[in-house]
Scaffold this active site. Structure first.
Site, PDB file in Angstrom:
ATOM      1  N   LYS A 112       0.823  -1.210   0.000  1.00 11.20           N
ATOM      2  CA  LYS A 112       0.000   0.000   0.000  1.00 11.20           C
ATOM      3  C   LYS A 112       0.851   1.252   0.000  1.00 11.20           C
ATOM      4  O   LYS A 112       0.543   2.217  -0.689  1.00 11.20           O
ATOM      5  CB  LYS A 112      -0.918   0.021   1.238  1.00 11.20           C
ATOM      6  CG  LYS A 112      -2.154  -0.844   1.106  1.00 11.20           C
ATOM      7  CD  LYS A 112      -3.123  -0.554   2.249  1.00 11.20           C
ATOM      8  CE  LYS A 112      -4.315  -1.497   2.223  1.00 11.20           C
ATOM      9  NZ  LYS A 112      -5.162  -1.347   3.416  1.00 11.20           N
ATOM     10  N   LYS A 194      -4.696 -10.340  -7.118  1.00 11.13           N
ATOM     11  CA  LYS A 194      -6.010 -10.428  -6.477  1.00 11.13           C
ATOM     12  C   LYS A 194      -6.894  -9.256  -6.899  1.00 11.13           C
ATOM     13  O   LYS A 194      -6.401  -8.171  -7.193  1.00 11.13           O
ATOM     14  CB  LYS A 194      -5.866 -10.485  -4.950  1.00 11.13           C
ATOM     15  CG  LYS A 194      -5.486  -9.179  -4.313  1.00 11.13           C
ATOM     16  CD  LYS A 194      -5.708  -9.144  -2.813  1.00 11.13           C
ATOM     17  CE  LYS A 194      -5.330  -7.736  -2.346  1.00 11.13           C
ATOM     18  NZ  LYS A 194      -5.329  -7.518  -0.936  1.00 11.13           N
ATOM     19  N   LYS A 197      -9.785  -3.136  -4.793  1.00 10.00           N
ATOM     20  CA  LYS A 197     -10.266  -1.811  -5.171  1.00 10.00           C
ATOM     21  C   LYS A 197      -9.130  -0.816  -5.364  1.00 10.00           C
ATOM     22  O   LYS A 197      -9.276   0.171  -6.043  1.00 10.00           O
ATOM     23  CB  LYS A 197     -11.289  -1.290  -4.160  1.00 10.00           C
ATOM     24  CG  LYS A 197     -10.969  -1.535  -2.717  1.00 10.00           C
ATOM     25  CD  LYS A 197     -12.254  -1.668  -1.866  1.00 10.00           C
ATOM     26  CE  LYS A 197     -11.901  -2.201  -0.470  1.00 10.00           C
ATOM     27  NZ  LYS A 197     -13.028  -2.698   0.272  1.00 10.00           N
TER      28      LYS A 197
HETATM   29  P1  TYM Z   1     -10.829  -5.110   3.266  1.00  5.33           P
HETATM   30  O1  TYM Z   1     -11.845  -4.059   3.542  1.00  5.33           O
HETATM   31  O2  TYM Z   1      -9.710  -4.782   2.348  1.00  5.33           O
HETATM   32  O3  TYM Z   1     -11.533  -6.411   2.712  1.00  5.33           O
HETATM   33  C1  TYM Z   1     -12.630  -7.006   3.363  1.00  5.33           C
HETATM   34  C2  TYM Z   1     -12.521  -8.515   3.269  1.00  5.33           C
HETATM   35  O4  TYM Z   1     -12.487  -8.933   1.907  1.00  5.33           O
HETATM   36  C3  TYM Z   1     -11.416  -9.842   1.715  1.00  5.33           C
HETATM   37  N1  TYM Z   1     -10.931  -9.711   0.331  1.00  5.33           N
HETATM   38  C4  TYM Z   1     -10.803 -10.726  -0.529  1.00  5.33           C
HETATM   39  N2  TYM Z   1     -11.068 -12.040  -0.422  1.00  5.33           N
HETATM   40  C5  TYM Z   1     -10.867 -12.824  -1.513  1.00  5.33           C
HETATM   41  N3  TYM Z   1     -10.395 -12.334  -2.689  1.00  5.33           N
HETATM   42  C6  TYM Z   1     -10.110 -11.034  -2.845  1.00  5.33           C
HETATM   43  N4  TYM Z   1      -9.666 -10.571  -4.019  1.00  5.33           N
HETATM   44  C7  TYM Z   1     -10.316 -10.155  -1.738  1.00  5.33           C
HETATM   45  N5  TYM Z   1     -10.146  -8.826  -1.548  1.00  5.33           N
HETATM   46  C8  TYM Z   1     -10.527  -8.578  -0.277  1.00  5.33           C
HETATM   47  C9  TYM Z   1     -10.376  -9.425   2.734  1.00  5.33           C
HETATM   48  O5  TYM Z   1      -9.483 -10.482   3.007  1.00  5.33           O
HETATM   49  C10 TYM Z   1     -11.240  -9.052   3.922  1.00  5.33           C
HETATM   50  O6  TYM Z   1     -11.552 -10.202   4.686  1.00  5.33           O
HETATM   51  N6  TYM Z   1      -7.814  -5.157   7.244  1.00  5.33           N
HETATM   52  C11 TYM Z   1      -9.121  -5.560   6.783  1.00  5.33           C
HETATM   53  C12 TYM Z   1     -10.279  -4.971   7.568  1.00  5.33           C
HETATM   54  C13 TYM Z   1     -10.267  -5.222   9.029  1.00  5.33           C
HETATM   55  C14 TYM Z   1     -10.477  -6.462   9.685  1.00  5.33           C
HETATM   56  C15 TYM Z   1     -10.425  -6.174  11.076  1.00  5.33           C
HETATM   57  C16 TYM Z   1     -10.716  -7.751   9.238  1.00  5.33           C
HETATM   58  C17 TYM Z   1     -10.088  -4.287   9.995  1.00  5.33           C
HETATM   59  N7  TYM Z   1     -10.183  -4.847  11.221  1.00  5.33           N
HETATM   60  C18 TYM Z   1     -10.593  -7.181  12.011  1.00  5.33           C
HETATM   61  C19 TYM Z   1     -10.867  -8.759  10.179  1.00  5.33           C
HETATM   62  C20 TYM Z   1     -10.796  -8.469  11.564  1.00  5.33           C
HETATM   63  C21 TYM Z   1      -9.266  -5.094   5.341  1.00  5.33           C
HETATM   64  O7  TYM Z   1      -8.612  -4.177   4.911  1.00  5.33           O
HETATM   65  O8  TYM Z   1     -10.254  -5.677   4.666  1.00  5.33           O
END
Ligand code: TYM
Length: 329
Positions: A112, A194, A197
Protein backbone atom coordinates in the site's frame (compact mmCIF):
# COMPACT_ATOMS: atom_id res chain seq x y z
CA UNK A 1 -21.54 -20.10 21.25
CA UNK A 2 -18.12 -19.44 19.71
CA UNK A 3 -17.37 -15.82 18.96
CA UNK A 4 -16.62 -14.49 15.51
CA UNK A 5 -15.39 -11.03 14.54
CA UNK A 6 -14.56 -9.44 11.24
CA UNK A 7 -14.36 -6.03 9.63
CA UNK A 8 -14.53 -4.40 6.23
CA UNK A 9 -13.33 -1.01 5.04
CA UNK A 10 -15.87 1.51 3.74
CA UNK A 11 -13.25 3.16 1.53
CA UNK A 12 -14.60 2.34 -1.90
CA UNK A 13 -18.33 2.54 -1.22
CA UNK A 14 -19.17 -0.52 -3.25
CA UNK A 15 -17.79 -3.87 -2.17
CA UNK A 16 -16.35 -6.04 -4.92
CA UNK A 17 -16.82 -9.69 -5.68
CA UNK A 18 -13.60 -10.59 -3.83
CA UNK A 19 -14.90 -8.99 -0.62
CA UNK A 20 -18.14 -10.88 -0.90
CA UNK A 21 -16.83 -14.32 -1.87
CA UNK A 22 -13.70 -14.14 0.29
CA UNK A 23 -15.30 -12.75 3.42
CA UNK A 24 -18.88 -11.50 3.67
CA UNK A 25 -20.40 -14.75 2.42
CA UNK A 26 -18.76 -16.52 5.35
CA UNK A 27 -19.94 -13.81 7.73
CA UNK A 28 -23.51 -14.56 6.73
CA UNK A 29 -23.06 -18.31 7.17
CA UNK A 30 -21.31 -17.99 10.53
CA UNK A 31 -23.95 -15.76 12.13
CA UNK A 32 -26.27 -18.79 12.39
CA UNK A 33 -24.32 -20.75 14.97
CA UNK A 34 -21.88 -18.17 16.32
CA UNK A 35 -21.94 -15.03 18.40
CA UNK A 36 -20.94 -12.77 15.54
CA UNK A 37 -19.57 -9.20 15.57
CA UNK A 38 -19.12 -7.44 12.25
CA UNK A 39 -17.88 -3.89 11.85
CA UNK A 40 -17.39 -1.25 9.20
CA UNK A 41 -13.87 -0.09 9.96
CA UNK A 42 -13.97 3.65 9.46
CA UNK A 43 -10.93 4.21 11.70
CA UNK A 44 -8.95 2.05 9.29
CA UNK A 45 -10.34 3.99 6.33
CA UNK A 46 -8.70 7.25 7.44
CA UNK A 47 -5.23 5.73 7.16
CA UNK A 48 -5.45 7.25 3.68
CA UNK A 49 -7.01 10.62 2.99
CA UNK A 50 -10.82 10.62 2.83
CA UNK A 51 -13.31 13.27 1.83
CA UNK A 52 -15.54 13.63 4.93
CA UNK A 53 -18.81 13.64 2.97
CA UNK A 54 -17.79 10.62 0.97
CA UNK A 55 -16.59 8.74 4.04
CA UNK A 56 -19.88 9.33 5.87
CA UNK A 57 -21.88 8.19 2.85
CA UNK A 58 -19.66 5.17 2.19
CA UNK A 59 -19.90 4.02 5.79
CA UNK A 60 -23.69 3.86 5.48
CA UNK A 61 -23.46 2.31 2.03
CA UNK A 62 -21.21 -0.39 3.49
CA UNK A 63 -23.59 -1.15 6.35
CA UNK A 64 -26.50 -1.26 3.87
CA UNK A 65 -24.58 -3.72 1.71
CA UNK A 66 -23.86 -6.01 4.66
CA UNK A 67 -27.56 -6.05 5.51
CA UNK A 68 -28.55 -6.56 1.88
CA UNK A 69 -26.08 -9.45 1.56
CA UNK A 70 -27.69 -11.23 4.48
CA UNK A 71 -26.28 -9.99 7.78
CA UNK A 72 -29.20 -10.17 10.18
CA UNK A 73 -28.91 -7.48 12.86
CA UNK A 74 -31.02 -9.57 15.23
CA UNK A 75 -28.49 -12.37 15.11
CA UNK A 76 -25.20 -10.63 14.48
CA UNK A 77 -23.93 -7.45 16.08
CA UNK A 78 -23.38 -5.02 13.21
CA UNK A 79 -21.63 -1.77 14.09
CA UNK A 80 -19.35 1.04 13.02
CA UNK A 81 -15.87 0.86 14.51
CA UNK A 82 -15.67 4.54 15.55
CA UNK A 83 -18.86 4.12 17.59
CA UNK A 84 -16.92 1.91 19.97
CA UNK A 85 -14.02 3.99 21.34
CA UNK A 86 -12.41 0.94 22.95
CA UNK A 87 -10.97 -0.01 19.52
CA UNK A 88 -8.71 3.03 19.47
CA UNK A 89 -7.95 2.62 23.17
CA UNK A 90 -6.85 -1.00 22.94
CA UNK A 91 -5.11 -0.11 19.67
CA UNK A 92 -2.77 2.16 21.64
CA UNK A 93 -1.97 -0.59 24.14
CA UNK A 94 -1.19 -2.95 21.26
CA UNK A 95 1.05 -0.35 19.60
CA UNK A 96 3.12 -0.18 22.74
CA UNK A 97 3.55 -3.95 22.56
CA UNK A 98 4.57 -4.14 18.90
CA UNK A 99 8.15 -4.08 17.72
CA UNK A 100 9.06 -1.60 15.02
CA UNK A 101 10.67 -4.34 12.96
CA UNK A 102 7.67 -6.57 13.45
CA UNK A 103 5.32 -3.91 12.07
CA UNK A 104 7.75 -3.23 9.21
CA UNK A 105 7.38 -6.80 8.00
CA UNK A 106 3.68 -6.43 7.14
CA UNK A 107 3.50 -7.00 3.40
CA UNK A 108 0.19 -5.19 2.95
CA UNK A 109 1.81 -2.03 4.33
CA UNK A 110 4.70 -2.41 1.93
CA UNK A 111 2.32 -2.81 -1.02
CA UNK A 112 0.00 0.00 0.00
CA UNK A 113 2.74 2.47 0.84
CA UNK A 114 4.51 1.74 -2.43
CA UNK A 115 1.30 2.54 -4.36
CA UNK A 116 0.41 5.60 -2.31
CA UNK A 117 1.02 8.85 -4.15
CA UNK A 118 0.59 11.23 -1.24
CA UNK A 119 2.94 10.99 1.71
CA UNK A 120 2.41 7.84 3.74
CA UNK A 121 0.94 8.38 7.20
CA UNK A 122 1.98 6.58 10.37
CA UNK A 123 -1.58 5.26 10.64
CA UNK A 124 -1.06 3.18 7.53
CA UNK A 125 1.98 1.68 9.24
CA UNK A 126 0.15 0.87 12.48
CA UNK A 127 -3.01 -0.27 10.67
CA UNK A 128 -2.55 -4.02 11.42
CA UNK A 129 -2.07 -3.24 15.12
CA UNK A 130 -5.46 -1.56 15.28
CA UNK A 131 -6.85 -4.59 13.49
CA UNK A 132 -5.39 -6.79 16.24
CA UNK A 133 -7.20 -4.66 18.81
CA UNK A 134 -10.48 -5.04 16.87
CA UNK A 135 -10.21 -8.80 17.17
CA UNK A 136 -8.83 -9.15 20.70
CA UNK A 137 -11.43 -6.83 22.24
CA UNK A 138 -14.13 -9.41 21.48
CA UNK A 139 -12.16 -12.51 22.48
CA UNK A 140 -13.00 -13.90 19.04
CA UNK A 141 -12.48 -17.61 18.36
CA UNK A 142 -12.60 -17.16 14.57
CA UNK A 143 -11.95 -14.33 12.13
CA UNK A 144 -13.48 -14.89 8.67
CA UNK A 145 -11.27 -13.14 6.09
CA UNK A 146 -9.64 -13.59 2.71
CA UNK A 147 -6.11 -14.89 2.25
CA UNK A 148 -4.62 -11.38 2.18
CA UNK A 149 -5.37 -10.94 5.90
CA UNK A 150 -3.49 -14.03 7.08
CA UNK A 151 -0.37 -12.14 8.08
CA UNK A 152 -2.40 -9.63 10.11
CA UNK A 153 -4.00 -12.53 11.95
CA UNK A 154 -0.57 -13.91 12.76
CA UNK A 155 0.45 -10.55 14.19
CA UNK A 156 -2.75 -10.53 16.24
CA UNK A 157 -1.90 -13.91 17.73
CA UNK A 158 1.68 -12.83 18.44
CA UNK A 159 0.49 -9.72 20.27
CA UNK A 160 -2.07 -11.67 22.28
CA UNK A 161 0.58 -14.23 23.25
CA UNK A 162 3.00 -11.49 24.26
CA UNK A 163 0.43 -9.66 26.35
CA UNK A 164 -0.72 -12.87 28.02
CA UNK A 165 2.78 -13.93 28.96
CA UNK A 166 3.73 -10.51 30.25
CA UNK A 167 0.60 -9.72 32.25
CA UNK A 168 -1.27 -13.01 32.67
CA UNK A 169 -3.92 -14.63 30.52
CA UNK A 170 -6.17 -11.91 29.12
CA UNK A 171 -6.81 -12.52 25.43
CA UNK A 172 -8.02 -15.52 23.49
CA UNK A 173 -5.83 -16.49 20.53
CA UNK A 174 -8.04 -16.12 17.44
CA UNK A 175 -7.96 -18.50 14.49
CA UNK A 176 -8.25 -17.23 10.93
CA UNK A 177 -11.30 -18.65 9.17
CA UNK A 178 -10.29 -18.76 5.53
CA UNK A 179 -12.33 -20.78 3.03
CA UNK A 180 -9.74 -22.13 0.63
CA UNK A 181 -11.77 -22.14 -2.61
CA UNK A 182 -12.68 -18.47 -2.44
CA UNK A 183 -9.83 -17.13 -0.26
CA UNK A 184 -8.38 -15.24 -3.19
CA UNK A 185 -10.54 -14.03 -6.06
CA UNK A 186 -8.43 -12.72 -8.91
CA UNK A 187 -8.68 -9.63 -11.07
CA UNK A 188 -10.52 -10.35 -14.32
CA UNK A 189 -7.97 -8.45 -16.39
CA UNK A 190 -4.95 -9.82 -14.55
CA UNK A 191 -5.83 -13.23 -13.13
CA UNK A 192 -2.47 -13.51 -11.40
CA UNK A 193 -3.17 -10.67 -8.97
CA UNK A 194 -6.01 -10.43 -6.48
CA UNK A 195 -9.14 -8.46 -7.19
CA UNK A 196 -8.66 -5.21 -5.28
CA UNK A 197 -10.27 -1.81 -5.17
CA UNK A 198 -6.87 -0.15 -4.93
CA UNK A 199 -5.77 -1.66 -8.24
CA UNK A 200 -8.65 -0.98 -10.62
CA UNK A 201 -8.75 -3.28 -13.58
CA UNK A 202 -11.03 -6.24 -13.79
CA UNK A 203 -12.87 -5.48 -10.55
CA UNK A 204 -16.55 -6.43 -10.39
CA UNK A 205 -18.33 -4.01 -8.06
CA UNK A 206 -21.57 -5.03 -6.41
CA UNK A 207 -23.13 -1.60 -6.80
CA UNK A 208 -22.18 -0.80 -10.37
CA UNK A 209 -24.64 -1.26 -13.23
CA UNK A 210 -24.84 -5.05 -13.69
CA UNK A 211 -24.57 -4.48 -17.45
CA UNK A 212 -21.13 -3.08 -16.81
CA UNK A 213 -20.24 -6.10 -14.67
CA UNK A 214 -21.50 -8.51 -17.32
CA UNK A 215 -19.37 -6.70 -19.88
CA UNK A 216 -16.29 -6.94 -17.63
CA UNK A 217 -16.95 -10.66 -17.23
CA UNK A 218 -17.38 -11.11 -20.99
CA UNK A 219 -14.06 -9.38 -21.60
CA UNK A 220 -12.21 -11.19 -18.81
CA UNK A 221 -8.73 -12.32 -19.77
CA UNK A 222 -8.80 -16.04 -20.35
CA UNK A 223 -6.02 -18.33 -21.26
CA UNK A 224 -4.49 -19.93 -24.29
CA UNK A 225 -6.16 -23.11 -25.39
CA UNK A 226 -9.90 -23.43 -25.58
CA UNK A 227 -10.85 -26.09 -23.08
CA UNK A 228 -12.78 -25.17 -19.96
CA UNK A 229 -10.82 -26.80 -17.14
CA UNK A 230 -9.92 -25.93 -13.59
CA UNK A 231 -6.16 -25.51 -13.50
CA UNK A 232 -5.14 -22.56 -11.32
CA UNK A 233 -1.51 -22.84 -12.39
CA UNK A 234 -1.87 -22.94 -16.18
CA UNK A 235 -5.37 -21.54 -16.63
CA UNK A 236 -5.71 -18.86 -13.94
CA UNK A 237 -8.30 -16.84 -15.88
CA UNK A 238 -10.72 -19.68 -16.57
CA UNK A 239 -10.18 -21.15 -13.12
CA UNK A 240 -11.06 -17.83 -11.49
CA UNK A 241 -14.28 -17.65 -13.52
CA UNK A 242 -15.15 -21.21 -12.52
CA UNK A 243 -14.55 -20.39 -8.85
CA UNK A 244 -16.86 -17.39 -9.05
CA UNK A 245 -19.50 -19.31 -10.99
CA UNK A 246 -19.43 -22.17 -8.52
CA UNK A 247 -19.63 -19.88 -5.47
CA UNK A 248 -22.56 -17.88 -6.84
CA UNK A 249 -24.61 -20.89 -7.89
CA UNK A 250 -23.62 -23.49 -5.28
CA UNK A 251 -22.70 -25.88 -8.08
CA UNK A 252 -19.44 -27.78 -7.91
CA UNK A 253 -16.60 -26.86 -10.25
CA UNK A 254 -16.62 -30.47 -11.54
CA UNK A 255 -20.25 -30.28 -12.61
CA UNK A 256 -19.61 -26.96 -14.34
CA UNK A 257 -16.62 -28.38 -16.17
CA UNK A 258 -18.74 -31.34 -17.27
CA UNK A 259 -21.50 -29.01 -18.45
CA UNK A 260 -19.17 -26.82 -20.48
CA UNK A 261 -17.46 -29.74 -22.14
CA UNK A 262 -17.27 -28.89 -25.84
CA UNK A 263 -18.31 -25.27 -25.29
CA UNK A 264 -16.06 -22.24 -25.48
CA UNK A 265 -14.80 -19.52 -23.17
CA UNK A 266 -17.34 -17.14 -24.66
CA UNK A 267 -20.26 -19.32 -23.52
CA UNK A 268 -18.89 -19.56 -20.01
CA UNK A 269 -18.37 -15.82 -19.74
CA UNK A 270 -21.74 -14.92 -21.17
CA UNK A 271 -23.50 -17.30 -18.77
CA UNK A 272 -21.52 -16.11 -15.77
CA UNK A 273 -22.47 -12.52 -16.63
CA UNK A 274 -26.11 -13.58 -16.46
CA UNK A 275 -25.64 -15.54 -13.24
CA UNK A 276 -24.01 -12.52 -11.63
CA UNK A 277 -26.70 -10.12 -12.84
CA UNK A 278 -29.44 -12.35 -11.49
CA UNK A 279 -27.71 -12.64 -8.15
CA UNK A 280 -26.79 -8.97 -7.74
CA UNK A 281 -30.02 -7.31 -8.90
CA UNK A 282 -32.06 -8.07 -5.75
CA UNK A 283 -29.02 -7.24 -3.60
CA UNK A 284 -28.89 -3.79 -5.19
CA UNK A 285 -32.60 -3.32 -4.60
CA UNK A 286 -32.22 -4.15 -0.93
CA UNK A 287 -29.26 -1.76 -0.59
CA UNK A 288 -31.41 0.99 -2.02
CA UNK A 289 -34.23 0.23 0.41
CA UNK A 290 -31.86 0.47 3.39
CA UNK A 291 -30.38 3.73 2.11
CA UNK A 292 -33.81 5.23 1.52
CA UNK A 293 -34.38 5.11 5.27
CA UNK A 294 -31.15 6.32 6.83
CA UNK A 295 -32.83 6.90 10.20
CA UNK A 296 -33.64 3.20 10.55
CA UNK A 297 -30.21 2.21 9.28
CA UNK A 298 -28.54 4.45 11.86
CA UNK A 299 -30.75 2.93 14.54
CA UNK A 300 -29.59 -0.58 13.63
CA UNK A 301 -26.00 0.62 13.88
CA UNK A 302 -26.61 2.35 17.21
CA UNK A 303 -28.08 -0.83 18.64
CA UNK A 304 -25.09 -2.79 17.34
CA UNK A 305 -22.64 -0.34 18.88
CA UNK A 306 -24.34 -0.62 22.23
CA UNK A 307 -24.03 -4.42 22.21
CA UNK A 308 -20.44 -4.25 20.99
CA UNK A 309 -19.49 -1.78 23.70
CA UNK A 310 -20.72 -4.05 26.44
CA UNK A 311 -18.18 -6.65 25.40
CA UNK A 312 -15.41 -4.24 24.42
CA UNK A 313 -15.59 -2.18 27.60
CA UNK A 314 -15.23 -5.30 29.75
CA UNK A 315 -12.12 -6.44 27.89
CA UNK A 316 -10.55 -3.00 27.95
CA UNK A 317 -11.13 -2.62 31.69
CA UNK A 318 -9.51 -5.97 32.42
CA UNK A 319 -6.61 -5.05 30.15
CA UNK A 320 -6.05 -1.70 31.85
CA UNK A 321 -6.14 -3.38 35.21
CA UNK A 322 -3.53 -5.98 34.18
CA UNK A 323 -1.24 -3.25 32.86
CA UNK A 324 -1.32 -1.45 36.17
CA UNK A 325 -3.48 1.53 35.35
CA UNK A 326 -5.47 2.96 38.25
CA UNK A 327 -9.02 2.14 37.23
CA UNK A 328 -11.51 4.95 37.49
CA UNK A 329 -14.26 4.23 39.98
P1 TYM B 1 -10.83 -5.11 3.27
O1 TYM B 1 -11.85 -4.06 3.54
O2 TYM B 1 -9.71 -4.78 2.35
O3 TYM B 1 -11.53 -6.41 2.71
C1 TYM B 1 -12.63 -7.01 3.36
C2 TYM B 1 -12.52 -8.52 3.27
O4 TYM B 1 -12.49 -8.93 1.91
C3 TYM B 1 -11.42 -9.84 1.72
N1 TYM B 1 -10.93 -9.71 0.33
C4 TYM B 1 -10.80 -10.73 -0.53
N2 TYM B 1 -11.07 -12.04 -0.42
C5 TYM B 1 -10.87 -12.82 -1.51
N3 TYM B 1 -10.39 -12.33 -2.69
C6 TYM B 1 -10.11 -11.03 -2.84
N4 TYM B 1 -9.67 -10.57 -4.02
C7 TYM B 1 -10.32 -10.15 -1.74
N5 TYM B 1 -10.15 -8.83 -1.55
C8 TYM B 1 -10.53 -8.58 -0.28
C9 TYM B 1 -10.38 -9.42 2.73
O5 TYM B 1 -9.48 -10.48 3.01
C10 TYM B 1 -11.24 -9.05 3.92
O6 TYM B 1 -11.55 -10.20 4.69
N6 TYM B 1 -7.81 -5.16 7.24
C11 TYM B 1 -9.12 -5.56 6.78
C12 TYM B 1 -10.28 -4.97 7.57
C13 TYM B 1 -10.27 -5.22 9.03
C14 TYM B 1 -10.48 -6.46 9.69
C15 TYM B 1 -10.42 -6.17 11.08
C16 TYM B 1 -10.72 -7.75 9.24
C17 TYM B 1 -10.09 -4.29 10.00
N7 TYM B 1 -10.18 -4.85 11.22
C18 TYM B 1 -10.59 -7.18 12.01
C19 TYM B 1 -10.87 -8.76 10.18
C20 TYM B 1 -10.80 -8.47 11.56
C21 TYM B 1 -9.27 -5.09 5.34
O7 TYM B 1 -8.61 -4.18 4.91
O8 TYM B 1 -10.25 -5.68 4.67
Amino acid sequence: RPRVLSGIQPTAGSFHLGNYLGAVRQWVALQEAHDAFYCVVDLHAITVEQDPKVLRQNTRVSAAQLLALGIDPDRATLFVQSHVPEHAQLGWVMQCLTGFGEASRMTQFKDKSARQEQSVGVGLFTYPILQAADILLYQAHYVPVGEDQRQHLELTRDLATRFNSRYGKTFRLPEPYIVKDTAKIFDLQDPTSKMSKSVPGGVVELLEDPKRSAKKIRSAVTDTGREILFDAENKPGVSNLLTIYSALTGRTVESLVADYDGKGYGDLKKDLGEVFTEWVTPVQQRVKTYLDDVASLDKILARGAERAREVAAGTLRRTYDKIGFVLPE
